[in-house]
Each structure stands twice: as C-alpha cells, then as structure tokens.
Design an enzyme around this catalytic site. Structure first.
Site, mmCIF file in Angstrom:
data_model
loop_
_atom_site.group_PDB
_atom_site.id
_atom_site.type_symbol
_atom_site.label_atom_id
_atom_site.label_comp_id
_atom_site.label_asym_id
_atom_site.label_seq_id
_atom_site.Cartn_x
_atom_site.Cartn_y
_atom_site.Cartn_z
ATOM 1 N N ARG A 1 -9.077 8.447 -1.504
ATOM 2 C CA ARG A 1 -10.086 8.836 -0.513
ATOM 3 C C ARG A 1 -10.917 10.004 -1.041
ATOM 4 O O ARG A 1 -10.436 10.805 -1.842
ATOM 5 C CB ARG A 1 -9.411 9.232 0.800
ATOM 6 C CG ARG A 1 -8.742 8.072 1.517
ATOM 7 C CD ARG A 1 -8.232 8.514 2.871
ATOM 8 N NE ARG A 1 -9.329 8.783 3.766
ATOM 9 C CZ ARG A 1 -9.730 7.954 4.738
ATOM 10 N NH1 ARG A 1 -9.108 6.817 4.954
ATOM 11 N NH2 ARG A 1 -10.750 8.286 5.500
ATOM 12 N N GLU B 1 -11.250 -9.036 1.857
ATOM 13 C CA GLU B 1 -10.010 -8.738 2.569
ATOM 14 C C GLU B 1 -10.385 -8.624 4.042
ATOM 15 O O GLU B 1 -11.174 -7.755 4.429
ATOM 16 C CB GLU B 1 -9.374 -7.435 2.072
ATOM 17 C CG GLU B 1 -8.077 -7.139 2.817
ATOM 18 C CD GLU B 1 -7.331 -5.928 2.281
ATOM 19 O OE1 GLU B 1 -7.428 -5.620 1.075
ATOM 20 O OE2 GLU B 1 -6.632 -5.280 3.091
ATOM 21 N N HIS C 1 1.109 6.014 1.864
ATOM 22 C CA HIS C 1 1.892 6.812 2.825
ATOM 23 C C HIS C 1 3.009 7.605 2.159
ATOM 24 O O HIS C 1 3.484 8.586 2.725
ATOM 25 C CB HIS C 1 2.410 5.916 3.950
ATOM 26 C CG HIS C 1 1.268 5.193 4.608
ATOM 27 N ND1 HIS C 1 0.366 5.842 5.420
ATOM 28 C CD2 HIS C 1 0.831 3.921 4.505
ATOM 29 C CE1 HIS C 1 -0.574 4.986 5.803
ATOM 30 N NE2 HIS C 1 -0.308 3.816 5.259
ATOM 31 N N ARG D 1 -6.785 13.063 0.703
ATOM 32 C CA ARG D 1 -5.746 13.486 1.662
ATOM 33 C C ARG D 1 -4.358 12.946 1.298
ATOM 34 O O ARG D 1 -3.363 13.478 1.751
ATOM 35 C CB ARG D 1 -6.112 13.073 3.089
ATOM 36 C CG ARG D 1 -6.046 11.597 3.353
ATOM 37 C CD ARG D 1 -6.196 11.282 4.818
ATOM 38 N NE ARG D 1 -7.547 11.505 5.302
ATOM 39 C CZ ARG D 1 -8.054 10.897 6.374
ATOM 40 N NH1 ARG D 1 -7.313 10.057 7.064
ATOM 41 N NH2 ARG D 1 -9.289 11.115 6.758
ATOM 42 N N HIS E 1 -4.149 -4.673 7.198
ATOM 43 C CA HIS E 1 -4.292 -3.524 8.100
ATOM 44 C C HIS E 1 -3.495 -3.755 9.383
ATOM 45 O O HIS E 1 -3.715 -4.723 10.092
ATOM 46 C CB HIS E 1 -5.752 -3.214 8.471
ATOM 47 C CG HIS E 1 -5.932 -1.734 8.684
ATOM 48 N ND1 HIS E 1 -5.550 -1.105 9.839
ATOM 49 C CD2 HIS E 1 -6.397 -0.765 7.860
ATOM 50 C CE1 HIS E 1 -5.798 0.192 9.714
ATOM 51 N NE2 HIS E 1 -6.307 0.426 8.531
ATOM 52 N N GLU F 1 -8.375 0.948 -3.810
ATOM 53 C CA GLU F 1 -9.342 1.002 -2.705
ATOM 54 C C GLU F 1 -10.210 2.243 -2.859
ATOM 55 O O GLU F 1 -9.686 3.346 -3.101
ATOM 56 C CB GLU F 1 -8.612 1.067 -1.364
ATOM 57 C CG GLU F 1 -7.824 -0.163 -1.043
ATOM 58 C CD GLU F 1 -7.082 -0.026 0.281
ATOM 59 O OE1 GLU F 1 -7.177 1.036 0.932
ATOM 60 O OE2 GLU F 1 -6.407 -0.977 0.659
ATOM 61 N N HIS G 1 -5.324 3.934 -2.156
ATOM 62 C CA HIS G 1 -6.666 4.297 -1.712
ATOM 63 C C HIS G 1 -6.941 5.732 -2.134
ATOM 64 O O HIS G 1 -6.306 6.653 -1.639
ATOM 65 C CB HIS G 1 -6.712 4.150 -0.176
ATOM 66 C CG HIS G 1 -8.063 4.405 0.425
ATOM 67 N ND1 HIS G 1 -8.305 4.211 1.773
ATOM 68 C CD2 HIS G 1 -9.235 4.825 -0.105
ATOM 69 C CE1 HIS G 1 -9.567 4.507 2.027
ATOM 70 N NE2 HIS G 1 -10.156 4.888 0.923
ATOM 71 N N THR H 1 -8.539 3.594 7.737
ATOM 72 C CA THR H 1 -9.795 2.866 7.615
ATOM 73 C C THR H 1 -10.096 2.126 8.921
ATOM 74 O O THR H 1 -9.365 1.224 9.307
ATOM 75 C CB THR H 1 -9.710 1.859 6.449
ATOM 76 O OG1 THR H 1 -9.132 2.524 5.333
ATOM 77 C CG2 THR H 1 -11.078 1.335 6.080
ATOM 78 N N ASN I 1 0.860 -1.188 0.000
ATOM 79 C CA ASN I 1 0.000 0.000 0.000
ATOM 80 C C ASN I 1 0.898 1.241 0.000
ATOM 81 O O ASN I 1 1.688 1.450 0.921
ATOM 82 C CB ASN I 1 -0.906 -0.041 1.238
ATOM 83 C CG ASN I 1 -1.858 1.130 1.257
ATOM 84 O OD1 ASN I 1 -1.451 2.256 0.994
ATOM 85 N ND2 ASN I 1 -3.112 0.876 1.559
HETATM 86 N N1 PXP Z 1 -6.056 -2.864 3.428
HETATM 87 C C1 PXP Z 1 -6.967 -1.858 3.442
HETATM 88 C C2 PXP Z 1 -8.321 -2.121 2.877
HETATM 89 C C3 PXP Z 1 -6.622 -0.581 3.948
HETATM 90 O O1 PXP Z 1 -7.537 0.399 3.946
HETATM 91 C C4 PXP Z 1 -5.312 -0.369 4.408
HETATM 92 C C5 PXP Z 1 -4.909 0.989 4.909
HETATM 93 O O2 PXP Z 1 -5.028 1.933 3.925
HETATM 94 C C6 PXP Z 1 -4.409 -1.435 4.360
HETATM 95 C C7 PXP Z 1 -4.810 -2.674 3.889
HETATM 96 C C8 PXP Z 1 -2.994 -1.285 4.810
HETATM 97 O O3 PXP Z 1 -2.966 -1.010 6.167
HETATM 98 P P1 PXP Z 1 -1.615 -0.524 6.830
HETATM 99 O O4 PXP Z 1 -1.249 0.763 6.205
HETATM 100 O O5 PXP Z 1 -1.977 -0.427 8.277
HETATM 101 O O6 PXP Z 1 -0.594 -1.596 6.556
#
Ligand code: PXP
Length: 248
Positions: free
Chosen positions: A50, A156, A15, A54, A201, A75, A48, A106, A12
């Site tokens: 959003r 997921e 960040h 952001r 997550h 996402e 993602h 999330t 992901n």
């Molecule tokens: N899966 C989903 C659906 C998410 O929304 C996120 C966070 O954006 C992640 C996985 C990844 O989570 P993390 O950044 O905590 O590893």
C-alpha cells in the site's frame, strides 16, 4: 453452476505484516508465513504494497520475490511509484487495485471505465517488464469490457458485497450478489474466453464453497479469514481447511 473444476488458492499474507507493524518489531515474518502456506498447499501468495506502507514493506516484497516457490501476485495502486517498484520486482502477477488512505481494506473495485487509457498504459508497461496483469473490479459488465479492452490478462471479481450480505444474514442480498458474480463470470468468458477470472475479498470457510463451485473461476485470493483461522488452528491447518472448504 457446475463443479467440474475447483479454483486455486492464493493466500493473502498482508495480515501477518499487520501484526508485525502493530508493534514495530521484526516478527511475525510474512516471508516465513508465506513459505509455510506454500508447504501447506497454497497455490500462490498475494501481498499488497500500500502507498501508506501500513502492513507489507518494500523489503518484504523484494525478499519474497526471491524466495517464494509458487508465484507472487503483487497488489498495487496504479501509481507511478508502485509501477516502478513492480517493474523492478517483476512478480509473475500484478493485480491493480484502487486505494484510499482512509479505508480499512480495499473498498470497491477499480473503476477501469473511468480511467481506461491510464490503466491500459500501466498494463502495457507491466507487460514490457514481463508481468501478467489482473484488475480487481466489481462484477459489472462495463468494467469487464473495459478490462478486456485494456489487454488485462485476468480480472479479479470483488466478492466483498456477497461476503458482507452473508455476515449480515441477508439471504436475499447474498443471492443477488452471488447472481451478479455468476453473470459476471459468464460475461467475461463470452467477451474473451482466454481472460482469466479470479475472485476474492471477504471469503471465509463458511462462504467460500459456493464461490468455489462456480465454473470458470481460476483462483480465489483469501487473507483475513484464513489468518484469523490460523489463530485457532495454526497456519498450515488453516490453509488446508480453506482448501477443503473450496473442494466441498
Ligand atoms: N483480493 C484483493 C484484490 C484484495 O485487496 C484483498 C484484500 O487485501 C483480498 C483479495 C483478500 O481479501 P480478504 O483479506 O478479505 O480475504
């Protein structure tokens, strides 16, 4: 729990965009980071878009759709605006997530039970556009049944509660949350053996091995902890270290 097959790693990349948006400058590039992750062994890239934009911006999504060499897992909230964008971008996967403007990340899974006909309609639209659809849900049998009834291609499972229990050093709660995930994977497979089961997550190099050992999980989506590792070890090594932790 067996170790017959280890899951794939979806990185992901949100960040990286968070860091860029913090200054409103053009760097660091989420695309460049995603390509580096792919070279280092990531099996897919998750991002993602959003509603409040952001971190990831619309232009990031379109640019990455053109340039990724693995596959995009986009996402989105199940809103008309987001579904329209997904139908234009046509990523291989769309993951429908719940979204609240005030949340840090999330929080909680999508309540498919409460909006089954809406989610089924959105999935049908995305299928027509050629996308496969995953639903980000809590590891609850009722949500899995509803996801299956909506013709989702994948679920997921939200591992946030498991991860938080570990961070709080609450071993009992951590085990309970792990058991919930294990039960959910088995339940999903018993409902529909072709339903793909992913998870994600809050996963880190410390807590990922246990989840990666669960038979039946296809892919883990990991962002925050991996990008945090990248500060100290560089992005390519952070991807490699996460993959190593997943195959321990
Ligand atoms: N899966 C989903 C659906 C998410 O929304 C996120 C966070 O954006 C992640 C996985 C990844 O989570 P993390 O950044 O905590 O590893």
């Amino acid at each position: 729990m067996t170790t017959s097959h280890r899951p794939l790693l979806g990185v992901n990349i949100d960040h990286v965009a968070t860091l860029r948006q913090a200054r409103g400058v053009p760097y660091p590039s989420p695309l460049e980071a995603a390509l580096l992750c792919e070279q280092a062994g990531a099996d897919g890239i998750t991002l993602h878009l959003r509603e409040d934009r952001r971190h990831i911006q619309d232009a990031d999504v379109f640019e990455m759709a053109d340039k990724l060499t693995t596959r995009m897992n986009l996402e989105l909230a199940a809103t008309a605006e987001m579904v329209d964008i997904a139908c234009k971008v046509k990523p291989e996967w769309v993951c429908l997530v719940p979204e609240k403007r005030e949340e840090l990340t999330t929080e909680g899974g999508l309540d498919v039970v409460a909006q089954q006909s809406h989610i089924a309609e959105v999935i049908a639209k995305l299928h027509t556009a050629g996308c496969k659809v995953s639903l980000f849900i809590d590891p609850e049998p009722a949500q899995i049944e509803a996801a299956n009834a909506c013709q989702a291609d994948a679920i997921e499972l939200h591992t946030g509660a498991y991860a938080e229990a570990g961070l709080a050093n609450d071993a009992i709660k951590e085990q309970q949350e792990l058991d919930r995930i294990l039960t959910a994977v088995d339940f999903a497979k018993s409902q529909n053996s072709s339903l793909i089961v992913n998870a994600g997550h809050g996963l880190t190099r410390d807590n990922v091995t246990t989840i990666a050992k669960i038979d039946g999980i296809y892919e883990l989506n990991i962002g925050h902890a991996l990008i945090a590792d990248a500060i100290f070890m560089g992005l390519a090594d952070a991807v490699k270290a996460m993959k190593a932790a997943m195959s321990q």
